[in-house]
Design a protein around this motif. Structure first.
Motif, PDB file in Angstrom:
ATOM      1  N   ARG A 170       0.527  -1.201   0.153  1.00  0.00           N
ATOM      2  CA  ARG A 170       0.089   0.239   0.042  1.00  0.00           C
ATOM      3  C   ARG A 170       0.866   1.386   0.306  1.00  0.00           C
ATOM      4  NH1 ARG A 170      -5.334  -0.933   0.664  1.00  0.00           N
ATOM      5  NH2 ARG A 170      -5.607  -2.611   1.617  1.00  0.00           N
ATOM      6  N   ILE A 171       0.966   2.013  -1.057  1.00  0.00           N
ATOM      7  CA  ILE A 171       1.567   2.865  -1.294  1.00  0.00           C
ATOM      8  C   ILE A 171       0.315   4.617  -1.207  1.00  0.00           C
ATOM      9  CG2 ILE A 171       3.203   4.539  -2.609  1.00  0.00           C
ATOM     10  CD1 ILE A 171       4.271   1.632  -3.194  1.00  0.00           C
ATOM     11  N   PRO A 172       0.595   4.877  -0.544  1.00  0.00           N
ATOM     12  CA  PRO A 172      -0.444   6.413  -0.456  1.00  0.00           C
ATOM     13  C   PRO A 172       0.935   7.818  -1.130  1.00  0.00           C
ATOM     14  CG  PRO A 172       1.588   6.583   1.452  1.00  0.00           C
ATOM     15  CD  PRO A 172       0.977   5.790   1.131  1.00  0.00           C
ATOM     16  N   ILE A 173      -0.122   8.319  -2.563  1.00  0.00           N
ATOM     17  CA  ILE A 173       0.571   9.760  -3.125  1.00  0.00           C
ATOM     18  C   ILE A 173       0.138  10.679  -2.282  1.00  0.00           C
ATOM     19  CG2 ILE A 173       0.239  10.722  -5.278  1.00  0.00           C
ATOM     20  CD1 ILE A 173      -0.409   7.572  -6.141  1.00  0.00           C
ATOM     21  N   GLN A 174       1.135  11.552  -2.323  1.00  0.00           N
ATOM     22  CA  GLN A 174       0.895  12.517  -1.091  1.00  0.00           C
ATOM     23  C   GLN A 174       1.897  13.687  -1.222  1.00  0.00           C
ATOM     24  OE1 GLN A 174       2.632   9.387   2.125  1.00  0.00           O
ATOM     25  NE2 GLN A 174       2.547  11.391   2.978  1.00  0.00           N
ATOM     26  N   PRO A 175       1.464  14.350  -0.529  1.00  0.00           N
ATOM     27  CA  PRO A 175       2.067  15.769  -0.806  1.00  0.00           C
ATOM     28  C   PRO A 175       3.205  15.376   0.269  1.00  0.00           C
ATOM     29  CG  PRO A 175       0.283  16.434   0.377  1.00  0.00           C
ATOM     30  CD  PRO A 175       0.127  15.538   0.028  1.00  0.00           C
ATOM     31  N   ALA A 176       4.970  16.775  -0.210  1.00  0.00           N
ATOM     32  CA  ALA A 176       5.446  16.555   1.655  1.00  0.00           C
ATOM     33  C   ALA A 176       6.328  17.874   1.271  1.00  0.00           C
ATOM     34  CB  ALA A 176       6.546  14.865   1.129  1.00  0.00           C
ATOM     35  N   ASP A 177       7.253  17.802   2.249  1.00  0.00           N
ATOM     36  CA  ASP A 177       7.932  19.181   2.424  1.00  0.00           C
ATOM     37  C   ASP A 177       9.745  18.186   2.297  1.00  0.00           C
ATOM     38  OD1 ASP A 177       6.765  21.607   2.181  1.00  0.00           O
ATOM     39  OD2 ASP A 177       5.748  21.096   4.240  1.00  0.00           O
TER      40      ASP A 177
ATOM     41  N   SER B 150      -8.744   5.206  -4.405  1.00  0.00           N
ATOM     42  CA  SER B 150      -7.751   4.693  -4.429  1.00  0.00           C
ATOM     43  C   SER B 150      -7.823   3.742  -5.756  1.00  0.00           C
ATOM     44  CB  SER B 150      -7.557   3.438  -3.309  1.00  0.00           C
ATOM     45  OG  SER B 150      -7.038   4.323  -2.457  1.00  0.00           O
ATOM     46  N   ARG B 151      -6.919   3.307  -6.343  1.00  0.00           N
ATOM     47  CA  ARG B 151      -6.520   1.525  -6.928  1.00  0.00           C
ATOM     48  C   ARG B 151      -5.610   0.948  -6.504  1.00  0.00           C
ATOM     49  NH1 ARG B 151      -9.035   1.696 -12.733  1.00  0.00           N
ATOM     50  NH2 ARG B 151      -7.321   0.621 -13.984  1.00  0.00           N
ATOM     51  N   SER B 152      -6.138  -0.173  -7.460  1.00  0.00           N
ATOM     52  CA  SER B 152      -4.941  -0.980  -7.000  1.00  0.00           C
ATOM     53  C   SER B 152      -4.091  -1.928  -8.418  1.00  0.00           C
ATOM     54  CB  SER B 152      -5.354  -2.991  -6.531  1.00  0.00           C
ATOM     55  OG  SER B 152      -5.538  -2.449  -5.536  1.00  0.00           O
TER      56      SER B 152
ATOM     57  N   PRO C 226      -3.451   6.875 -20.029  1.00  0.00           N
ATOM     58  CA  PRO C 226      -3.297   7.648 -19.513  1.00  0.00           C
ATOM     59  C   PRO C 226      -4.225   8.506 -19.140  1.00  0.00           C
ATOM     60  CG  PRO C 226      -2.114   7.351 -21.278  1.00  0.00           C
ATOM     61  CD  PRO C 226      -2.631   6.503 -21.109  1.00  0.00           C
ATOM     62  N   MET C 227      -5.848   7.904 -19.086  1.00  0.00           N
ATOM     63  CA  MET C 227      -7.261   8.268 -18.957  1.00  0.00           C
ATOM     64  C   MET C 227      -7.816   7.731 -17.968  1.00  0.00           C
ATOM     65  SD  MET C 227      -7.342   9.931 -21.578  1.00  0.00           S
ATOM     66  CE  MET C 227      -8.634  11.346 -21.136  1.00  0.00           C
ATOM     67  N   GLU C 228      -6.662   6.788 -17.108  1.00  0.00           N
ATOM     68  CA  GLU C 228      -7.236   6.065 -16.392  1.00  0.00           C
ATOM     69  C   GLU C 228      -6.797   6.535 -14.766  1.00  0.00           C
ATOM     70  OE1 GLU C 228      -6.858   1.721 -17.035  1.00  0.00           O
ATOM     71  OE2 GLU C 228      -8.316   1.655 -18.761  1.00  0.00           O
ATOM     72  N   THR C 229      -7.501   7.610 -14.551  1.00  0.00           N
ATOM     73  CA  THR C 229      -6.064   8.447 -13.298  1.00  0.00           C
ATOM     74  C   THR C 229      -7.552   8.100 -12.215  1.00  0.00           C
ATOM     75  OG1 THR C 229      -8.076  10.521 -14.085  1.00  0.00           O
ATOM     76  CG2 THR C 229      -6.390  10.862 -14.765  1.00  0.00           C
ATOM     77  N   ILE C 230      -6.441   7.975 -10.871  1.00  0.00           N
ATOM     78  CA  ILE C 230      -7.089   8.190  -9.925  1.00  0.00           C
ATOM     79  C   ILE C 230      -7.303   9.367  -9.518  1.00  0.00           C
ATOM     80  CG2 ILE C 230      -6.610   7.045  -7.311  1.00  0.00           C
ATOM     81  CD1 ILE C 230      -3.771   5.577  -8.513  1.00  0.00           C
ATOM     82  N   ALA C 231      -9.476   9.708  -8.867  1.00  0.00           N
ATOM     83  CA  ALA C 231      -9.436  11.256  -8.511  1.00  0.00           C
ATOM     84  C   ALA C 231      -8.784  11.863  -6.621  1.00  0.00           C
ATOM     85  CB  ALA C 231     -10.794  10.840  -8.271  1.00  0.00           C
ATOM     86  N   PRO C 232      -8.685  12.556  -6.819  1.00  0.00           N
ATOM     87  CA  PRO C 232      -7.892  12.968  -5.197  1.00  0.00           C
ATOM     88  C   PRO C 232      -8.784  12.676  -3.669  1.00  0.00           C
ATOM     89  CG  PRO C 232      -7.863  14.818  -6.488  1.00  0.00           C
ATOM     90  CD  PRO C 232      -8.140  14.053  -7.108  1.00  0.00           C
ATOM     91  N   GLY C 233      -8.384  11.818  -2.950  1.00  0.00           N
ATOM     92  CA  GLY C 233      -9.562  10.825  -2.339  1.00  0.00           C
ATOM     93  C   GLY C 233      -9.600   9.656  -2.155  1.00  0.00           C
TER      94      GLY C 233
ATOM     95  N   ASN D 288      -4.533   8.206  -3.202  1.00  0.00           N
ATOM     96  CA  ASN D 288      -3.922   9.910  -4.104  1.00  0.00           C
ATOM     97  C   ASN D 288      -4.920  10.507  -3.205  1.00  0.00           C
ATOM     98  OD1 ASN D 288      -3.869  12.314  -5.171  1.00  0.00           O
ATOM     99  ND2 ASN D 288      -5.096  11.799  -6.822  1.00  0.00           N
ATOM    100  N   GLN D 289      -3.597  11.404  -2.309  1.00  0.00           N
ATOM    101  CA  GLN D 289      -4.022  12.193  -1.598  1.00  0.00           C
ATOM    102  C   GLN D 289      -3.745  13.503  -1.571  1.00  0.00           C
ATOM    103  OE1 GLN D 289      -2.062  10.924   2.538  1.00  0.00           O
ATOM    104  NE2 GLN D 289      -2.863   8.793   2.191  1.00  0.00           N
ATOM    105  N   LEU D 290      -3.094  13.622  -2.873  1.00  0.00           N
ATOM    106  CA  LEU D 290      -3.486  15.056  -3.355  1.00  0.00           C
ATOM    107  C   LEU D 290      -4.670  15.672  -3.897  1.00  0.00           C
ATOM    108  CD1 LEU D 290      -0.141  14.006  -6.197  1.00  0.00           C
ATOM    109  CD2 LEU D 290       0.162  14.545  -4.122  1.00  0.00           C
ATOM    110  N   ASP D 291      -4.437  16.662  -4.169  1.00  0.00           N
ATOM    111  CA  ASP D 291      -5.278  17.749  -4.857  1.00  0.00           C
ATOM    112  C   ASP D 291      -5.837  18.153  -6.793  1.00  0.00           C
ATOM    113  OD1 ASP D 291      -3.512  19.635  -5.417  1.00  0.00           O
ATOM    114  OD2 ASP D 291      -3.640  20.976  -4.111  1.00  0.00           O
ATOM    115  N   VAL D 292      -4.798  16.503  -6.903  1.00  0.00           N
ATOM    116  CA  VAL D 292      -4.882  16.609  -8.523  1.00  0.00           C
ATOM    117  C   VAL D 292      -4.677  15.408  -8.687  1.00  0.00           C
ATOM    118  CG1 VAL D 292      -3.840  18.693  -8.692  1.00  0.00           C
ATOM    119  CG2 VAL D 292      -2.694  16.567  -8.709  1.00  0.00           C
ATOM    120  N   PRO D 293      -5.835  14.381  -9.900  1.00  0.00           N
ATOM    121  CA  PRO D 293      -5.436  13.158 -10.390  1.00  0.00           C
ATOM    122  C   PRO D 293      -4.344  13.036 -10.416  1.00  0.00           C
ATOM    123  CG  PRO D 293      -7.519  14.485 -11.520  1.00  0.00           C
ATOM    124  CD  PRO D 293      -6.516  15.804 -11.008  1.00  0.00           C
TER     125      PRO D 293
END
Length: 425
Positions: free
Chosen positions: A20-27, A96-98, A87-94, A64-69
């Motif tokens: 399981r991997i989150p897609i997330q913003p970070a500093d 998940s996709r396996s 490219p058209m099968e995106t993960i919307a913000p909030g 996807n924990q970003l605010d963009v697909p």
């Protein structure tokens, strides 16, 4: 230089390693003293490394924990259509996709990255990239450097403002800062023994011409895995998305030595030989013979070019911008084809790289001349200079469905330099 953290499976179910991997913003401080806002896999600017094994499936669920697909493409992976990261099968913000990766291919240095259409260049530039390494028993039995002496190195460029934030523009001539595993011209302490380095050019639009300060690099693998035999090289050239595995024997240099990996733009990474070490690894004279090429029954022409007549550039493949509702080639499963890939951007001298999803291919020639040493082995990405034509041969095996091929200068594919093939019965 940091080494990207290897991720362990969350669970193993019925012989499938589950992650399981989150897609997330970070500093993350890419420049000393300046935190940089980035987009990451699991909070790492070079995402966590997945070490997979041939014949053992992997399932990864990305949230996807970003605010963009976003979405995820396993670059170089031989996978079913639904897990290719179309490219058209995106993960919307909030959401998940396996993705299911069967790993029914030989050992190779692959990587995973964002491929959400129109956002792929921006998302990858801001950090959505990581290594996916497939290992197999035959390769393991060769005795190549392994464990802590098998090191992935992601090379890319960037542009920063005075506050240390990444600057993204669609025209990248000012990306002059080079990063090795997310660090600016780092040093890496090594023992006086052999190391395997898996070099990846993850830059959106760049060619790396790599030398080792006069010392040789032993080239052992390209995009799709091991070469037939090791080759001593004074220079390795990597277009965007290409990979090369090299062995460097630091026992040839006394403790206290420093060796610098250079690009034509300047130093990239310094190796410091800090200690003696025992070494039972080897580089055999024979690595993995390539199978004979089956006869091709179909030949196709692919042209990459920009339409610069309007206010905004439009990327074209065979004269057309990408349309997800259009199938450009219908390919019969089990057939072998030759593709003539041409860069028609001669007037303005615009370079391209060509990437095919689903299958690895072999380079036959460049403008009728023999392939270069950088074309050797199984490839999924090649550099094509303005006006140049490169012939490649590919066999389409078991999977059916729609896959893309495109320029891997990601700003180019984001502007439409992409097309679709459908593999049919």
């Amino acid at each position: 230089m940091p080494v990207p953290r290897e991720l362990s499976p969350t669970t193993t179910r019925s012989g499938v390693d589950v992650y399981r991997i989150p897609i997330q913003p970070a500093d993350i401080a890419l420049l000393a003293g300046h935190p940089t806002r980035v987009r990451t896999y699991a909070g790492q600017f070079v995402g966590p490394t997945i070490r997979a094994r041939t014949g053992r499936p992997v399932r990864i669920t990305f949230t996807n924990q970003l605010d963009v697909p976003s979405n995820v493409h396993l670059h170089g992976g031989h996978v079913p259509q639904r897990s290719d990261g179309h490219p058209m099968e995106t993960i919307a913000p909030g959401q998940s996709r396996s993705y299911d990766y069967p790993n029914n291919q030989q050992g190779a240095t692959l990587w995973y990255h964002d491929h959400a259409h129109h956002l792929e260049a921006e998302n990858v530039y801001f950090g959505l990239h990581g290594f996916y390494l497939i290992e197999d028993d035959a390769e393991r039995g060769l005795g190549l450097p392994s464990g802590r002496y098998d090191v992935p190195i992601m090379l890319r460029d960037a542009q920063f403002d005075t506050n240390g934030e990444l600057i993204y523009t669609e025209h990248p001539p000012d990306r002059t800062t080079i990063l090795a595993n997310g660090e600016v011209t780092p040093h890496f302490p090594v023992a006086a023994r052999k190391y395997r380095f898996r070099l990846l050019n993850s830059a959106n639009e760049r060619i790396f011409r790599l030398t080792l300060g006069g010392a040789d690099l032993t080239h052992i693998a390209s995009d799709g895995g091991l070469l037939p035999a090791p080759v001593r090289r004074s220079e390795i050239v990597l277009g965007s998305a290409e990979r090369a595995d090299v062995v460097i024997d630091f026992s040839e240099h006394p403790v206290g030595s420093q060796l610098v990996l250079y690009d034509v733009s300047g130093p990239v990474l310094r190796f410091d030989v800090t200690r003696e070490a025992s070494d039972t690894s080897q580089v055999p004279d024979t690595l993995r013979p390539l199978p004979a090429l089956p006869p091709a029954t179909v030949e196709r022409d692919i042209s990459m070019k920009f339409d610069l007549s309007g206010a905004n550039p439009v990327g074209l493949v065979n004269g057309q911008p990408y349309d997800p509702n259009r199938v450009d080639f219908r390919v019969k499963r089990g057939t072998t084809e030759i593709w003539r890939v041409k860069n028609d951007d001669v007037e303005f001298g615009i370079p391209h790289t060509f990437h095919m999803h689903l299958e690895q291919f072999r380079v036959l020639d460049r403008d009728g001349a023999p392939p270069t040493p950088d074309d050797a082995g199984r490839k999924d990405t090649i550099f094509v200079a303005p006006g140049e034509t490169v012939r490649v041969q590919v066999t389409f095996t078991e999977y059916l469905g729609t896959y893309v091929y495109h320029c891997h200068y990601l700003e180019h594919s984001a502007k439409g330099m992409m097309a679709q093939m459908k593999i049919v019965e």
